[in-house]
Design an enzyme around this catalytic site. Structure first.
Site, PDB file in Angstrom:
ATOM      1  N   HIS A   1      -2.374  -1.356  -4.339  1.00 22.62           N
ATOM      2  CA  HIS A   1      -3.931  -1.536  -4.630  1.00 22.62           C
ATOM      3  C   HIS A   1      -4.451   0.091  -4.389  1.00 22.62           C
ATOM      4  O   HIS A   1      -3.623   0.887  -4.003  1.00 22.62           O
ATOM      5  CB  HIS A   1      -4.533  -2.503  -3.570  1.00 22.62           C
ATOM      6  CG  HIS A   1      -4.336  -1.831  -2.060  1.00 22.62           C
ATOM      7  ND1 HIS A   1      -4.822  -2.455  -0.928  1.00 22.62           N
ATOM      8  CD2 HIS A   1      -4.017  -0.612  -1.494  1.00 22.62           C
ATOM      9  CE1 HIS A   1      -4.547  -2.008   0.209  1.00 22.62           C
ATOM     10  NE2 HIS A   1      -4.069  -0.723  -0.144  1.00 22.62           N
TER      11      HIS A   1
ATOM     12  N   SER B   1       0.662  -1.004  -0.100  1.00 26.90           N
ATOM     13  CA  SER B   1      -0.075  -0.146   0.026  1.00 26.90           C
ATOM     14  C   SER B   1       0.852   1.262  -0.086  1.00 26.90           C
ATOM     15  O   SER B   1       1.711   1.393  -0.883  1.00 26.90           O
ATOM     16  CB  SER B   1      -1.090   0.021   1.217  1.00 26.90           C
ATOM     17  OG  SER B   1      -1.917   0.898   0.970  1.00 26.90           O
TER      18      SER B   1
END
Length: 208
Positions: free
Chosen positions: A123, A98
């Site tokens: 993501h 992330s």
């Protein structure tokens, strides 16, 4: 409670004790470990600014082992990395997921590394909000704005098209270091410190 080792150093004025992380900051090594949140980000930003003031021309090395965290906290670190004068070399140890992967990719081009058994994940941002319909719409639009901004940052640092970035970010995308290298998140997978030293010699020869 995690115990932090103390290092005792002999100086001309006698013994001086440091916690291990403070001692490594003296060597221009910063650790981004654990969830990224405001307090941790403030410490990282302060370390970056301090090391720039100490020597604006000497590289800073950032070791990353993070599952990600708060977007705004991560972006405060990212913006500071871009703002300061020294090159920031990034190295993934363990995982960079992330926001952790964004910071990994944000290192100086040619100086972004990963150890061989690390894991990298990208993501799209997530979030939730409860309240009136109008407020929910406002927050949904804000998440979409943040998503677009993050995609643009990945586009800038990986060299991929925005369309390709959007496709990869649609769901959790886990990668080993070699896969991350192929899409431009890092520049090299290293197993030993000498790998970086050899790479630096090659870069100097090209510049020369």
């Amino acid at each position: 409670m995690t115990l932090i080792p103390i290092v005792v150093e002999q100086t001309s004025r006698g013994e001086r004790a440091y916690d291990i992380y403070s001692r490594l900051v003296k060597e221009r090594i910063i650790f981004v470990t654990g969830p990224i949140e405001d307090n941790m980000a403030s410490v990282i930003v302060a370390q970056l600014l301090f090391l720039e003031s100490e020597n604006p021309d000497k590289d800073i090395c950032m070791y990353i082992n993070s599952p990600g965290g708060v977007v705004t906290a991560g972006l405060s670190i990212y913006d500071t990395m871009q703002y300061i004068n020294p090159d920031v070399s990034t190295l993934c140890i363990g995982q960079a997921a992330s926001m952790g992967s964004l910071l990994l990719a944000a290192g100086t081009k040619g100086k972004r590394y990963s150890l061989p058994h690390s894991r990298i994940m990208i993501h799209q941002p997530s979030g939730g909000y409860h309240g009136q319909a109008t407020d929910i719409e406002i927050h949904a639009n804000e998440i979409l704005r943040v998503k677009k901004k993050l995609n643009q940052i990945y586009e800038k640092h990986t060299g991929n098209s925005l369309k390709k970035i959007e496709g990869m970010m649609e769901r959790d995308k886990f990668m080993d270091p070699e896969e991350a290298r192929k899409i431009g998140l890092i520049d090299r997978v290293i197993a030993e410190r000498t790998d970086i030293e050899i790479e630096n010699i090659k870069v100097k020869q090209k510049v020369g």
